[in-house]
Scaffold this motif. Structure first.
Motif, PDB file in Angstrom:
ATOM      1  N   GLU A  55       0.821  -1.214   0.000  1.00  0.00           N
ATOM      2  CA  GLU A  55       0.000   0.000   0.000  1.00  0.00           C
ATOM      3  C   GLU A  55       0.854   1.262   0.000  1.00  0.00           C
ATOM      4  O   GLU A  55       0.495   2.252  -0.634  1.00  0.00           O
ATOM      5  CB  GLU A  55      -0.940   0.013   1.218  1.00  0.00           C
ATOM      6  CG  GLU A  55      -2.086  -0.956   1.117  1.00  0.00           C
ATOM      7  CD  GLU A  55      -1.714  -2.386   1.546  1.00  0.00           C
ATOM      8  OE1 GLU A  55      -2.543  -3.283   1.394  1.00  0.00           O
ATOM      9  OE2 GLU A  55      -0.575  -2.594   2.017  1.00  0.00           O
ATOM     10  N   GLN A  93       1.794   2.913  -3.317  1.00  0.00           N
ATOM     11  CA  GLN A  93       0.834   3.720  -4.076  1.00  0.00           C
ATOM     12  C   GLN A  93       1.359   5.147  -4.246  1.00  0.00           C
ATOM     13  O   GLN A  93       1.097   5.792  -5.262  1.00  0.00           O
ATOM     14  CB  GLN A  93      -0.522   3.770  -3.365  1.00  0.00           C
ATOM     15  CG  GLN A  93      -1.268   2.461  -3.348  1.00  0.00           C
ATOM     16  CD  GLN A  93      -2.543   2.599  -2.535  1.00  0.00           C
ATOM     17  OE1 GLN A  93      -3.278   3.574  -2.673  1.00  0.00           O
ATOM     18  NE2 GLN A  93      -2.805   1.625  -1.686  1.00  0.00           N
ATOM     19  N   GLU A 138       3.592   5.368  -7.234  1.00  0.00           N
ATOM     20  CA  GLU A 138       2.814   5.432  -8.476  1.00  0.00           C
ATOM     21  C   GLU A 138       2.218   6.820  -8.677  1.00  0.00           C
ATOM     22  O   GLU A 138       2.155   7.324  -9.785  1.00  0.00           O
ATOM     23  CB  GLU A 138       1.743   4.350  -8.479  1.00  0.00           C
ATOM     24  CG  GLU A 138       2.358   2.964  -8.592  1.00  0.00           C
ATOM     25  CD  GLU A 138       1.338   1.838  -8.580  1.00  0.00           C
ATOM     26  OE1 GLU A 138       0.187   2.051  -8.159  1.00  0.00           O
ATOM     27  OE2 GLU A 138       1.726   0.738  -9.001  1.00  0.00           O
ATOM     28  N   TYR A 139       1.793   7.450  -7.584  1.00  0.00           N
ATOM     29  CA  TYR A 139       1.286   8.819  -7.670  1.00  0.00           C
ATOM     30  C   TYR A 139       2.376   9.748  -8.212  1.00  0.00           C
ATOM     31  O   TYR A 139       2.113  10.585  -9.076  1.00  0.00           O
ATOM     32  CB  TYR A 139       0.803   9.304  -6.299  1.00  0.00           C
ATOM     33  CG  TYR A 139       0.281  10.713  -6.329  1.00  0.00           C
ATOM     34  CD1 TYR A 139      -1.054  10.969  -6.606  1.00  0.00           C
ATOM     35  CD2 TYR A 139       1.132  11.795  -6.101  1.00  0.00           C
ATOM     36  CE1 TYR A 139      -1.534  12.270  -6.662  1.00  0.00           C
ATOM     37  CE2 TYR A 139       0.662  13.095  -6.148  1.00  0.00           C
ATOM     38  CZ  TYR A 139      -0.670  13.321  -6.425  1.00  0.00           C
ATOM     39  OH  TYR A 139      -1.134  14.611  -6.493  1.00  0.00           O
ATOM     40  N   VAL A 141      -4.533   7.393   0.500  1.00  0.00           N
ATOM     41  CA  VAL A 141      -4.010   6.062   0.192  1.00  0.00           C
ATOM     42  C   VAL A 141      -5.050   5.028   0.571  1.00  0.00           C
ATOM     43  O   VAL A 141      -5.629   5.093   1.657  1.00  0.00           O
ATOM     44  CB  VAL A 141      -2.693   5.799   0.975  1.00  0.00           C
ATOM     45  CG1 VAL A 141      -2.196   4.387   0.747  1.00  0.00           C
ATOM     46  CG2 VAL A 141      -1.637   6.799   0.569  1.00  0.00           C
ATOM     47  N   ASP A 142      -5.312   4.078  -0.338  1.00  0.00           N
ATOM     48  CA  ASP A 142      -6.213   2.972  -0.033  1.00  0.00           C
ATOM     49  C   ASP A 142      -5.451   1.954   0.785  1.00  0.00           C
ATOM     50  O   ASP A 142      -4.384   1.497   0.381  1.00  0.00           O
ATOM     51  CB  ASP A 142      -6.717   2.305  -1.323  1.00  0.00           C
ATOM     52  CG  ASP A 142      -7.621   3.235  -2.116  1.00  0.00           C
ATOM     53  OD1 ASP A 142      -8.292   4.065  -1.483  1.00  0.00           O
ATOM     54  OD2 ASP A 142      -7.645   3.122  -3.349  1.00  0.00           O
TER      55      ASP A 142
END
Length: 168
Positions: free
Chosen positions: A21, A24, A27-28, A149-150
């Motif tokens: 997680e 992420q 990736e952002y 963030v998920d």
């Protein structure tokens, strides 16, 4: 033609707890700086041992390597391979200080002015030796972007919290 291939370099700090997680945020960064070469530095806080023997036998790389899970390693490798044209370097750093002055010295050493952090406290440090460096990043880095963030249920669920005891 040569000028188009030349991309500016941006060093970006991203806090990590060595979970998929937390990637992420990488990736952002890739999606939001498309025409920029990125030097990604994942930062984790670590409390140094308090004995002379512990300090003399302390190995930063070994401590980081111990935190890698197979899932984290696979996700990191996938990101690096998929975005090899954007990611110039991808590294891990331990912040071992105890206050903002130490973090400012840390920032000078790694020469970073940009950071991407989770909007809410989502980092789950594995044990009492590790800590979330997000608050130091927010206070001391010039350009900070906060991103939602998920997080999977496994990470956010605190099995032994008082709140969960009352919900039984």
């Amino acid at each position: 033609m040569f000028a188009k291939k030349l991309k500016k370099m941006r060093k970006i700090l991203i806090p990590t707890d060595f979970t998929v997680e937390s990637l992420q945020l990488v990736e952002y960064a890739i999606l939001n700086y498309p025409d920029t070469k990125l030097d990604i530095k994942l930062i984790a806080g670590y409390k140094l041992p308090d004995t002379r023997w512990g300090i003399t036998h302390f190995n930063e790389r070994e401590q980081i390597r111990k935190q890698f899970t197979d899932d984290f390693e696979k996700a990191k490798r996938r990101i690096v391979l998929e975005h090899k044209n954007t990611i110039q370097t991808f590294s891990f750093e331990l912040f071992t200080g105890v206050n903002s002055f130490a973090f400012q010295n840390f920032l000078e050493q790694i020469d970073a002015e940009y950071a991407i952090v989770p909007k809410k406290e989502t980092l789950n440090c594995p044990n009492k030796k590790w800590f979330d460096a997000t608050s130091y990043i927010k206070k001391n880095v010039k350009n900070v972007i906060e991103v939602p963030v998920d997080v999977s249920e496994e990470i956010t669920e605190k099995k032994f919290s008082l709140i969960n005891l009352f919900n039984l």
